[in-house]
Motif scaffolding. Structure first.
Motif, PDB file in Angstrom:
ATOM      1  N   PRO A   1       8.720   7.113   1.229  1.00  0.00           N
ATOM      2  CA  PRO A   1       7.841   6.934   2.396  1.00  0.00           C
ATOM      3  C   PRO A   1       8.421   5.994   3.446  1.00  0.00           C
ATOM      4  O   PRO A   1       8.209   6.199   4.644  1.00  0.00           O
ATOM      5  N   LEU A   2       9.168   4.981   3.018  1.00  0.00           N
ATOM      6  CA  LEU A   2       9.783   4.083   4.002  1.00  0.00           C
ATOM      7  C   LEU A   2      10.778   4.840   4.879  1.00  0.00           C
ATOM      8  O   LEU A   2      10.890   4.575   6.081  1.00  0.00           O
ATOM      9  N   SER A   3      11.509   5.784   4.278  1.00  0.00           N
ATOM     10  CA  SER A   3      12.501   6.542   5.049  1.00  0.00           C
ATOM     11  C   SER A   3      11.837   7.442   6.086  1.00  0.00           C
ATOM     12  O   SER A   3      12.480   7.873   7.044  1.00  0.00           O
ATOM     13  N   LEU A   4      10.544   7.741   5.890  1.00  0.00           N
ATOM     14  CA  LEU A   4       9.808   8.604   6.808  1.00  0.00           C
ATOM     15  C   LEU A   4       8.875   7.821   7.732  1.00  0.00           C
ATOM     16  O   LEU A   4       8.140   8.412   8.523  1.00  0.00           O
ATOM     17  N   GLY A   5       8.874   6.503   7.610  1.00  0.00           N
ATOM     18  CA  GLY A   5       8.004   5.684   8.454  1.00  0.00           C
ATOM     19  C   GLY A   5       6.538   5.763   8.075  1.00  0.00           C
ATOM     20  O   GLY A   5       5.653   5.603   8.916  1.00  0.00           O
ATOM     21  N   LYS A   6       6.258   5.994   6.802  1.00  0.00           N
ATOM     22  CA  LYS A   6       4.879   6.161   6.335  1.00  0.00           C
ATOM     23  C   LYS A   6       4.335   4.878   5.714  1.00  0.00           C
ATOM     24  O   LYS A   6       5.014   3.865   5.658  1.00  0.00           O
ATOM     25  N   THR A   7       3.111   4.960   5.195  1.00  0.00           N
ATOM     26  CA  THR A   7       2.428   3.801   4.619  1.00  0.00           C
ATOM     27  C   THR A   7       2.434   3.888   3.093  1.00  0.00           C
ATOM     28  O   THR A   7       2.114   4.934   2.529  1.00  0.00           O
ATOM     29  N   ILE A   8       2.773   2.780   2.445  1.00  0.00           N
ATOM     30  CA  ILE A   8       2.734   2.680   0.984  1.00  0.00           C
ATOM     31  C   ILE A   8       1.444   1.968   0.584  1.00  0.00           C
ATOM     32  O   ILE A   8       1.165   0.865   1.064  1.00  0.00           O
ATOM     33  N   ILE A   9       0.654   2.606  -0.278  1.00  0.00           N
ATOM     34  CA  ILE A   9      -0.521   1.962  -0.850  1.00  0.00           C
ATOM     35  C   ILE A   9      -0.121   1.500  -2.245  1.00  0.00           C
ATOM     36  O   ILE A   9       0.036   2.298  -3.167  1.00  0.00           O
ATOM     37  N   LEU A  10       0.094   0.191  -2.396  1.00  0.00           N
ATOM     38  CA  LEU A  10       0.639  -0.366  -3.636  1.00  0.00           C
ATOM     39  C   LEU A  10      -0.480  -0.645  -4.635  1.00  0.00           C
ATOM     40  O   LEU A  10      -1.217  -1.624  -4.510  1.00  0.00           O
ATOM     41  N   ALA A  11      -0.619   0.229  -5.616  1.00  0.00           N
ATOM     42  CA  ALA A  11      -1.648   0.064  -6.646  1.00  0.00           C
ATOM     43  C   ALA A  11      -1.278  -1.073  -7.589  1.00  0.00           C
ATOM     44  O   ALA A  11      -0.098  -1.367  -7.803  1.00  0.00           O
ATOM     45  N   GLN A  12      -2.298  -1.693  -8.170  1.00  0.00           N
ATOM     46  CA  GLN A  12      -2.092  -2.786  -9.104  1.00  0.00           C
ATOM     47  C   GLN A  12      -2.235  -2.282 -10.545  1.00  0.00           C
ATOM     48  O   GLN A  12      -2.627  -1.137 -10.793  1.00  0.00           O
ATOM     49  N   GLU A  13      -1.956  -3.165 -11.490  1.00  0.00           N
ATOM     50  CA  GLU A  13      -2.024  -2.789 -12.896  1.00  0.00           C
ATOM     51  C   GLU A  13      -3.426  -2.327 -13.276  1.00  0.00           C
ATOM     52  O   GLU A  13      -3.582  -1.377 -14.061  1.00  0.00           O
ATOM     53  N   ASN A  14      -4.467  -2.961 -12.738  1.00  0.00           N
ATOM     54  CA  ASN A  14      -5.823  -2.549 -13.095  1.00  0.00           C
ATOM     55  C   ASN A  14      -6.183  -1.172 -12.547  1.00  0.00           C
ATOM     56  O   ASN A  14      -7.060  -0.487 -13.072  1.00  0.00           O
ATOM     57  N   HIS A  15      -5.484  -0.717 -11.517  1.00  0.00           N
ATOM     58  CA  HIS A  15      -5.685   0.645 -11.028  1.00  0.00           C
ATOM     59  C   HIS A  15      -5.075   1.651 -12.000  1.00  0.00           C
ATOM     60  O   HIS A  15      -5.632   2.731 -12.219  1.00  0.00           O
ATOM     61  N   ARG A  16      -3.934   1.301 -12.559  1.00  0.00           N
ATOM     62  CA  ARG A  16      -3.246   2.210 -13.477  1.00  0.00           C
ATOM     63  C   ARG A  16      -4.064   2.429 -14.744  1.00  0.00           C
ATOM     64  O   ARG A  16      -4.037   3.518 -15.337  1.00  0.00           O
ATOM     65  N   LYS A  17      -4.787   1.415 -15.179  1.00  0.00           N
ATOM     66  CA  LYS A  17      -5.506   1.486 -16.447  1.00  0.00           C
ATOM     67  C   LYS A  17      -6.974   1.873 -16.307  1.00  0.00           C
ATOM     68  O   LYS A  17      -7.639   2.144 -17.312  1.00  0.00           O
ATOM     69  N   ASN A  18      -7.487   1.889 -15.076  1.00  0.00           N
ATOM     70  CA  ASN A  18      -8.903   2.170 -14.859  1.00  0.00           C
ATOM     71  C   ASN A  18      -9.054   3.304 -13.835  1.00  0.00           C
ATOM     72  O   ASN A  18      -8.906   3.084 -12.640  1.00  0.00           O
ATOM     73  N   PRO A  19      -9.357   4.537 -14.294  1.00  0.00           N
ATOM     74  CA  PRO A  19      -9.464   5.675 -13.375  1.00  0.00           C
ATOM     75  C   PRO A  19     -10.476   5.464 -12.258  1.00  0.00           C
ATOM     76  O   PRO A  19     -10.259   5.926 -11.125  1.00  0.00           O
ATOM     77  N   LEU A  20     -11.581   4.773 -12.536  1.00  0.00           N
ATOM     78  CA  LEU A  20     -12.596   4.570 -11.505  1.00  0.00           C
ATOM     79  C   LEU A  20     -12.081   3.654 -10.398  1.00  0.00           C
ATOM     80  O   LEU A  20     -12.355   3.873  -9.209  1.00  0.00           O
ATOM     81  N   ARG A  21     -11.350   2.599 -10.781  1.00  0.00           N
ATOM     82  CA  ARG A  21     -10.778   1.703  -9.763  1.00  0.00           C
ATOM     83  C   ARG A  21      -9.728   2.450  -8.938  1.00  0.00           C
ATOM     84  O   ARG A  21      -9.624   2.261  -7.727  1.00  0.00           O
ATOM     85  N   LEU A  22      -8.938   3.282  -9.623  1.00  0.00           N
ATOM     86  CA  LEU A  22      -7.935   4.062  -8.907  1.00  0.00           C
ATOM     87  C   LEU A  22      -8.606   5.040  -7.953  1.00  0.00           C
ATOM     88  O   LEU A  22      -8.167   5.206  -6.807  1.00  0.00           O
ATOM     89  N   ALA A  23      -9.680   5.672  -8.402  1.00  0.00           N
ATOM     90  CA  ALA A  23     -10.410   6.605  -7.543  1.00  0.00           C
ATOM     91  C   ALA A  23     -10.929   5.905  -6.288  1.00  0.00           C
ATOM     92  O   ALA A  23     -10.850   6.444  -5.171  1.00  0.00           O
ATOM     93  N   LYS A  24     -11.458   4.702  -6.463  1.00  0.00           N
ATOM     94  CA  LYS A  24     -11.961   3.936  -5.322  1.00  0.00           C
ATOM     95  C   LYS A  24     -10.841   3.626  -4.334  1.00  0.00           C
ATOM     96  O   LYS A  24     -11.020   3.722  -3.112  1.00  0.00           O
ATOM     97  N   LEU A  25      -9.650   3.287  -4.863  1.00  0.00           N
ATOM     98  CA  LEU A  25      -8.503   3.000  -4.009  1.00  0.00           C
ATOM     99  C   LEU A  25      -8.095   4.245  -3.222  1.00  0.00           C
ATOM    100  O   LEU A  25      -7.803   4.166  -2.018  1.00  0.00           O
ATOM    101  N   LEU A  26      -8.051   5.399  -3.878  1.00  0.00           N
ATOM    102  CA  LEU A  26      -7.662   6.641  -3.222  1.00  0.00           C
ATOM    103  C   LEU A  26      -8.602   6.962  -2.056  1.00  0.00           C
ATOM    104  O   LEU A  26      -8.158   7.399  -0.987  1.00  0.00           O
ATOM    105  N   ILE A  27      -9.888   6.742  -2.274  1.00  0.00           N
ATOM    106  CA  ILE A  27     -10.875   7.047  -1.232  1.00  0.00           C
ATOM    107  C   ILE A  27     -10.799   6.037  -0.091  1.00  0.00           C
ATOM    108  O   ILE A  27     -10.752   6.405   1.088  1.00  0.00           O
ATOM    109  N   GLU A  28     -10.777   4.741  -0.435  1.00  0.00           N
ATOM    110  CA  GLU A  28     -10.775   3.693   0.593  1.00  0.00           C
ATOM    111  C   GLU A  28      -9.542   3.759   1.486  1.00  0.00           C
ATOM    112  O   GLU A  28      -9.616   3.520   2.688  1.00  0.00           O
ATOM    113  N   LYS A  29      -8.392   4.083   0.903  1.00  0.00           N
ATOM    114  CA  LYS A  29      -7.135   4.094   1.658  1.00  0.00           C
ATOM    115  C   LYS A  29      -6.738   5.488   2.127  1.00  0.00           C
ATOM    116  O   LYS A  29      -5.647   5.664   2.687  1.00  0.00           O
TER     117      LYS A  29
END
Length: 464
Positions: free
Chosen positions: A175-203
């Protein structure tokens, strides 16, 4: 963080590393918390001419120590001084760099042949191997994946993988090579599908990359499924893609779904194919920088529709394994194609080529296992099991069905060892994904006619 800030901060790191003595092709370990500074550090090492070695904070101390010693690590960029560091390793504080006023002028002189990074994979000899990737291979991968998948309309990329997993490059440098945005997930996103889902929607994340196992876990939570509605592209890889998972995704989303495939030694992904519900699950075609060869036991090309072992040549090939000439010579060999000689990497994967030119994964020619996208050599885990003072024999194999796979271990011992004791014993020696879920005490291990451990007999016994 803006691109301007990323540019200036990574140049500051590069200047600090050069002033500390870092020279072209020298390896710099990165051991930092998972925040935007890991991207800054990664680019700083690359711009200084060094090669970065990810040392995730979650790595077992003994494994991290092995990687530093095996690579003869000259520099470590960190804020965390916990654990042993070899006496020859110079520790450089990321915090001190950020407080200093190093110049931020651009640095020139990086060549395509220079090392970009080193990623450690599981080893069939029981010892992890550090794969050395050059700048030219990384650039060819970034260009090749853009030609295989139309990414230009994608704005937000999810960065979910650990830095020590090579698909991290897809989620950061691409994404950096294309000038795009990186949404950097945290460890709690990787282990918790609901937190990850919230991140996907919010960002408003538009591209996600997951292993089949991770995606199946995400879909197992009903409330998280709606988060996929804005995702335009899904890259699923690292393990065989179950038909059931594909059907679930096609029902839930209108995303373009790609099956991606490739060994670390071929620079992340070597092939990509878009999947549709009415067709066989396939790997698609190989990226334009990667040339596949399907060969039989006599090193002769097989015909279309026949099964052969995959050998890869081309610009994506790794330089080899760091400080391990023996394994490099074993896996990276010279192949004679008529009057032409090619350097090829022996993957150990069995594939077949269809009439339309796409490839289908069939299985393995050796004992290697894929669990949650991680490449695992059972021999490495067995070696750790045998370090237990009461164990005289050990065998590890994959159990379960499709995406519900896990590691199972059989061991010979005069005393029973609890799962809690095994987990405690192995946690300082192996990464979490390499610790078996099942441990079975047996009187003896099955052997084949050659006197070698018979893994197939274990799997057959398990089904009785």
């Amino acid at each position: 963080m803006t691109y301007q800030e990323l540019d200036e901060r990574s140049l500051q790191v590069a200047r600090a590393l050069i002033n500390s003595g870092v020279r072209p092709n020298e390896i710099v370990g990165i051991k930092l918390n998972r925040d935007p500074r890991i991207i800054v550090a990664m680019l700083g090492v690359l711009r200084a001419g060094g090669a970065f070695l990810p040392l995730d904070l979650g790595l077992p101390l003994l494994r991290s120590k092995f990687m530093m010693e095996n690579s003869k690590l000259p520099y470590l960029l960190t804020d965390d001084l916990d654990g042993e560091v070899p006496e020859y390793t110079r520790v450089i504080s990321m915090g001190e760099i950020e407080k200093s006023c190093y110049p931020k002028e651009n640095i020139l002189g990086i060549t395509p042949e220079q090392l970009a990074y080193v990623i450690y994979t599981s080893g069939s000899t029981g010892v992890p191997k550090g794969v050395m990737i050059q700048h030219q291979s990384l650039i060819h991968f970034i260009q090749g994946i853009q030609q295989a998948i139309d990414l230009h309309s994608i704005k937000q990329y999810l960065c979910l993988a650990p830095m020590s997993f090579d698909i991290f490059m897809v989620e950061s440098l691409l994404p950096l090579s294309l000038g795009k945005t990186i949404i950097l997930a945290q460890e709690n996103h990787r282990k918790n599908p609901l937190r990850l889902a919230k991140l996907l929607i919010e960002k408003n994340v538009e591209l996600v990359q997951m292993t089949p196992t991770a995606m199946s876990m995400f879909l197992s939570i009903q409330r998280s499924r709606s988060a996929l509605r804005n995702v335009k592209i899904m890259m699923i890889g690292g393990e065989p893609f179950p038909r059931r998972l594909l059907e679930q995704l096609l029902q839930l989303t209108g995303s373009a779904i790609y099956n991606v495939y490739g060994p670390t030694e071929g620079t992340v992904w070597a092939a990509a194919g878009r999947l549709y519900g009415d067709r066989e699950i396939h790997l698609g075609s190989f990226l334009n920088y990667s040339e596949p060869l399907l060969l039989d036991a006599l090193m002769t090309p097989v015909n279309t529709g026949e099964i052969g072992e995959l050998f890869i040549s081309g610009m994506g090939l790794a330089l080899g394994y760091v400080n391990n000439d023996e394994e490099t010579d074993k896996r990276f060999i010279e192949y004679h194609d008529g009057a032409c000689k090619k350097r090829v990497y022996r993957t150990g994967d069995l594939l077949t080529r269809r009439k339309d030119g796409t490839f289908v994964f069939v299985g393995r020619a050796d004992n290697q296992i894929k669990i949650k996208g991680h490449r695992i050599e059972p021999e490495e885990i067995e070696k750790m099991l045998l370090l237990h003072p009461d164990v005289t024999g050990a065998l590890v194999f994959k159990a379960g069905e499709e995406e519900e796979t896990f590691l199972s271990a059989w061991y010979c011992s005069p005393t029973s060892i609890s799962i809690a004791e095994w987990t405690s014993f192995l946690s300082s020696r192996l990464s979490e994904y390499m610790i078996p879920s099942i441990f079975k005490q047996v009187d003896r291990l099955p052997l084949n006619n050659n006197g070698k451990l018979d893994r197939k007999a274990c799997m057959a016994e398990r089904h009785k």
